[in-house]
Design an enzyme around this catalytic site. Structure first.
Site, PDB file in Angstrom:
ATOM      1  N   ALA A   1      37.970   3.291  32.842  1.00  0.00           N
ATOM      2  CA  ALA A   1      38.772   2.822  31.670  1.00  0.00           C
ATOM      3  C   ALA A   1      40.038   2.255  32.237  1.00  0.00           C
ATOM      4  CB  ALA A   1      39.113   4.097  30.823  1.00  0.00           C
TER       5      ALA A   1
ATOM      6  N   GLU B   1      32.745   4.292  29.390  1.00  0.00           N
ATOM      7  CA  GLU B   1      32.517   5.804  30.036  1.00  0.00           C
ATOM      8  C   GLU B   1      32.172   5.220  31.449  1.00  0.00           C
ATOM      9  OE1 GLU B   1      32.092   9.288  29.417  1.00  0.00           O
ATOM     10  OE2 GLU B   1      31.527   8.927  31.546  1.00  0.00           O
TER      11      GLU B   1
ATOM     12  N   GLN C   1      35.476  16.615  18.188  1.00  0.00           N
ATOM     13  CA  GLN C   1      34.913  15.255  18.007  1.00  0.00           C
ATOM     14  C   GLN C   1      35.325  14.826  16.539  1.00  0.00           C
ATOM     15  OE1 GLN C   1      33.533  14.611  20.788  1.00  0.00           O
ATOM     16  NE2 GLN C   1      31.951  16.471  21.337  1.00  0.00           N
TER      17      GLN C   1
ATOM     18  N   ASP D   1      29.075  11.669  25.722  1.00  0.00           N
ATOM     19  CA  ASP D   1      28.046  12.358  24.987  1.00  0.00           C
ATOM     20  C   ASP D   1      27.569  11.498  23.723  1.00  0.00           C
ATOM     21  OD1 ASP D   1      30.123  13.647  22.891  1.00  0.00           O
ATOM     22  OD2 ASP D   1      31.133  13.778  24.933  1.00  0.00           O
TER      23      ASP D   1
ATOM     24  N   ASP E   1      39.112  10.080  24.629  1.00  0.00           N
ATOM     25  CA  ASP E   1      38.008  11.474  24.773  1.00  0.00           C
ATOM     26  C   ASP E   1      37.620  11.608  26.255  1.00  0.00           C
ATOM     27  OD1 ASP E   1      36.390  13.434  24.466  1.00  0.00           O
ATOM     28  OD2 ASP E   1      34.721  12.343  23.803  1.00  0.00           O
TER      29      ASP E   1
HETATM   30  N1  AAT Z   1      33.157  14.547  23.921  1.00  0.00           N
HETATM   31  C1  AAT Z   1      33.803  15.722  24.516  1.00  0.00           C
HETATM   32  C2  AAT Z   1      33.744  15.555  25.981  1.00  0.00           C
HETATM   33  C3  AAT Z   1      34.573  15.018  26.993  1.00  0.00           C
HETATM   34  S1  AAT Z   1      33.892  14.043  28.204  1.00  0.00           S
HETATM   35  C4  AAT Z   1      35.015  13.174  28.823  1.00  0.00           C
HETATM   36  C5  AAT Z   1      34.315  11.894  29.509  1.00  0.00           C
HETATM   37  O1  AAT Z   1      35.446  11.199  30.245  1.00  0.00           O
HETATM   38  C6  AAT Z   1      33.182  12.250  30.683  1.00  0.00           C
HETATM   39  O2  AAT Z   1      32.004  11.715  30.126  1.00  0.00           O
HETATM   40  C7  AAT Z   1      33.810  11.448  31.747  1.00  0.00           C
HETATM   41  O3  AAT Z   1      32.506  11.079  32.487  1.00  0.00           O
HETATM   42  C8  AAT Z   1      34.866  10.538  31.019  1.00  0.00           C
HETATM   43  N2  AAT Z   1      35.671  10.071  32.148  1.00  0.00           N
HETATM   44  C9  AAT Z   1      36.240  10.452  32.821  1.00  0.00           C
HETATM   45  N3  AAT Z   1      37.142   9.573  33.668  1.00  0.00           N
HETATM   46  C10 AAT Z   1      37.111   8.551  33.042  1.00  0.00           C
HETATM   47  C11 AAT Z   1      37.436   7.268  33.306  1.00  0.00           C
HETATM   48  N4  AAT Z   1      38.637   7.040  34.404  1.00  0.00           N
HETATM   49  N5  AAT Z   1      37.042   6.098  32.931  1.00  0.00           N
HETATM   50  C12 AAT Z   1      36.074   6.439  31.825  1.00  0.00           C
HETATM   51  N6  AAT Z   1      35.463   7.542  31.412  1.00  0.00           N
HETATM   52  C13 AAT Z   1      36.069   8.598  32.074  1.00  0.00           C
HETATM   53  C14 AAT Z   1      35.867  15.508  26.899  1.00  0.00           C
HETATM   54  C15 AAT Z   1      36.234  16.989  26.993  1.00  0.00           C
HETATM   55  C16 AAT Z   1      37.626  17.280  27.155  1.00  0.00           C
HETATM   56  C17 AAT Z   1      37.833  18.881  27.583  1.00  0.00           C
HETATM   57  C18 AAT Z   1      38.959  19.483  27.260  1.00  0.00           C
HETATM   58  N7  AAT Z   1      39.480  20.456  28.305  1.00  0.00           N
END
Ligand code: AAT
Length: 292
Positions: A141, A109, A65, A89, A159
């Site tokens: 997104a 998100e 992060q 998160d 992310d």
């Molecule tokens: N902060 C570290 C954790 C993540 S979270 C990735 C987030 O992306 C999830 O909450 C998921 O719901 C969101 N997400 C997935 N697809 C979309 C989308 N199309 N639009 C918006 N949000 C989305 C990342 C971890 C990385 C892991 C590496 N191996």
């Protein structure tokens, strides 16, 4: 036997698996988009898992992060308007909030349940949502960026989850084109870019798409994150045409900001030396990336 098959058949890293000892399962649920699991591990603290893939652990979340937020934001002077894609998160928001120049943070998100679960089990991450500069959008997104005003953002931070499930489209060219459109001239993108050990082809594809899409610089950086497959994670940094951005030599040093702010929560991983060092690539990767 069935368990073994499942264990080694993940499409992102077939033939290998990483184990963490589970002390206690704290939450198990299913949203409209994915399965959500939170457990207490023996060594890494609480762990958030989406569709069977580790998204973060309390012990090493700082590395991912802090890097994904400060690599782009320290590469430009006075970032003001920032978009975070994914990141439900809240920890990337927590990091973006350290920058006093930032006036407006949008987060898009897709899954509200990730946010609710994080607020309950990971308050030291979800604290990011409390910053008054944060504006939450629950949406896909790809759709959000299609509708985003041209040139609105100084920085976009993607992310997102691995490109299986709801994040599939987030590694494809049309998505990068909408990001480039939403950035101001000389604006920057930092995109989660998988493991150099496991996903060289995916990284090559992303880099070549970004070379076509972003007319400024395109660079690859990486950091050690023990709970991610193969123990490393990459970041793709791109800038649009406009004032040039030298990603390897941050102009907006975090040490100056931290000194001025005396933050309650100290950085655990990121500093200016880690920033520049993150762009040093092993010989095999440098060859593959420079051939593009
Ligand atoms: N902060 C570290 C954790 C993540 S979270 C990735 C987030 O992306 C999830 O909450 C998921 O719901 C969101 N997400 C997935 N697809 C979309 C989308 N199309 N639009 C918006 N949000 C989305 C990342 C971890 C990385 C892991 C590496 N191996």
């Amino acid at each position: 036997k069935a368990c073994k098959k499942l264990y080694f058949n993940n499409p992102m890293w077939p033939g290998e698996a990483h184990s963490l000892k589970v002390e206690n399962i704290l939450y198990r649920g299913k949203s409209e988009f994915q399965e959500i699991l939170v457990f207490e591990s023996s060594i890494y603290g609480k762990v958030l898992v989406l569709d069977g893939l580790v998204q973060l652990s309390e012990k090493d979340e700082c590395a991912y992060q802090e890097m994904i937020a400060h690599l782009p934001l320290c590469s430009i002077t006075s970032p003001k308007t920032v978009l975070v894609v994914g990141g439900g998160d809240g920890a990337v928001l927590r990091e973006v909030s350290r920058h006093p120049s930032v006036e407006h943070i949008d987060i898009c998100e897709i899954d509200k349940m990730v946010i609710d679960v994080s607020k309950k089990f990971f308050p030291q991450l979800a604290v990011g949502f409390q910053d008054p500069r944060v504006h939450l959008h629950i949406a896909d997104a790809t759709e959000f960026l299609r509708l985003a005003p041209e040139g609105k953002y100084d920085a976009v931070i993607v992310d997102s989850s691995d490109p299986v499930g709801p994040a599939q489209e987030l590694v494809e060219k049309p998505f990068f084109e909408t990001i480039a459109r939403a950035l101001r001239p000389g604006g920057v993108l930092c995109n989660m870019a998988e493991s150099m050990w496991l996903h060289t082809h995916l990284i090559q594809d992303m880099i070549s798409v970004c070379h076509q899409t972003f007319k400024g610089s395109v660079e690859y950086a990486w950091a050690s994150v023990p709970t991610y497959p193969s123990g490393v994670i990459g970041f793709l940094l791109c800038s649009t045409a406009g004032p040039p951005v030298d990603f390897k030599n941050p102009v907006n040093s975090i040490e100056k900001l931290e000194g001025a702010l005396k933050h309650k929560r100290e950085l655990k991983f990121y500093n200016s030396e880690m920033h520049s060092a993150a762009f040093a690539l092993p010989a095999f990767l440098r060859r593959e990336v420079s051939a593009l």
